[in-house]
Design an enzyme around this catalytic site. Structure first.
Site, PDB file in Angstrom:
ATOM      1  N   HIS A  63      62.451 -20.744  38.276  1.00 19.26           N
ATOM      2  CA  HIS A  63      61.760 -20.345  38.827  1.00 19.26           C
ATOM      3  C   HIS A  63      62.306 -21.547  41.146  1.00 19.26           C
ATOM      4  CE1 HIS A  63      58.519 -17.766  37.249  1.00 19.26           C
ATOM      5  NE2 HIS A  63      59.281 -18.234  36.990  1.00 19.26           N
ATOM      6  N   GLU A  64      62.181 -20.828  41.779  1.00 17.40           N
ATOM      7  CA  GLU A  64      62.396 -21.361  42.967  1.00 17.40           C
ATOM      8  C   GLU A  64      61.300 -21.975  43.824  1.00 17.40           C
ATOM      9  OE1 GLU A  64      64.961 -21.979  44.985  1.00 17.40           O
ATOM     10  OE2 GLU A  64      66.485 -20.197  44.447  1.00 17.40           O
TER      11      GLU A  64
END
Length: 217
Positions: free
Chosen positions: A91-92
């Protein structure tokens, strides 16, 4: 000279009467997974596991739309419970929320997908990955490396290194740097199968000088 014999790399269960171990390439159906000859996956000690289910049960978060690949070389030994987490698990971190809104529909698809790709996951030739080890996305495990049981590999592993722990760290090198360079140059795993069969005592031995001479034949 007698004809060199070796197991058929295209059989599923190379050990007669034992279905817990497979030559892994013969189980792979997905184009984004590649496995070399004679690499095996063994689910001994995991009663309900089937070695044939490797690509669905042991390669996780591997989504076609991301495009990352799992590349495993030849003559590797993969223990039961080995897991490869692929880039779909990432995930960013920069946005306010790490939640992946963009992968869902009904309006949320307008949000950018929050998936940070770290590239392909690569396992070299002749690597040994122990029971229950986990390999994080985009990592490279070098030729001849050993990953200890239960390890979490979050960084690249050098060729012929022994790593262990959570996160996995280099415990020691199997050979001095100069010997590692010589072994990488020999690259016995690329030899024809008949030549490997003829020189098994050298490959399974410790005489690097003799192995180099055999490479030049």
């Amino acid at each position: 000279m007698p004809v060199a014999r070796y197991p058929d790399p295209d059989v599923l269960h190379p050990i007669t009467g034992y279905d817990k171990l497979v030559f892994l390439k013969n189980c792979i159906t997905r184009p984004n997974i590649s496995v070399g000859a004679f690499t095996y996956f063994d689910v001994t000690g995991t009663p309900d596991a089937r070695a044939e289910d490797f690509e669905t049960h042991n390669v996780l978060y591997h989504f076609d739309f991301i495009g990352d690949k799992l590349l495993i070389g030849s003559f590797c030994a993969l223990g039961s419970g080995v897991r490869f987490l692929m880039n779909g698990a990432n995930h960013e971190l920069a946005p306010v929320s790490t939640y992946p809104f963009g992968i869902f529909s009904d309006g949320w698809e307008a949000a950018p997908p929050l998936c940070q790709s770290r590239g392909d996951t690569v396992v070299g030739n002749d690597a040994w990955i122990g029971f229950g080890a986990t390999i994080m996305p985009g990592r490279t495990i070098g030729h001849g490396a050993i990953v200890g049981s239960g390890s979490l590999v979050a960084k690249d592993v050098p060729p012929y290194a022994i790593v262990g722990g959570n996160p996995a760290r280099v415990i020691r090198q199997r050979f001095p740097d100069a010997v590692v360079e010589r072994l990488l140059a020999v690259a016995w795993w690329d030899w024809p199968y008949a030549k490997i069969a003829r020189h098994l005592p050298l490959i399974a031995g410790a005489d690097v000088d003799a192995l180099e001479r055999a490479a030049g034949e």
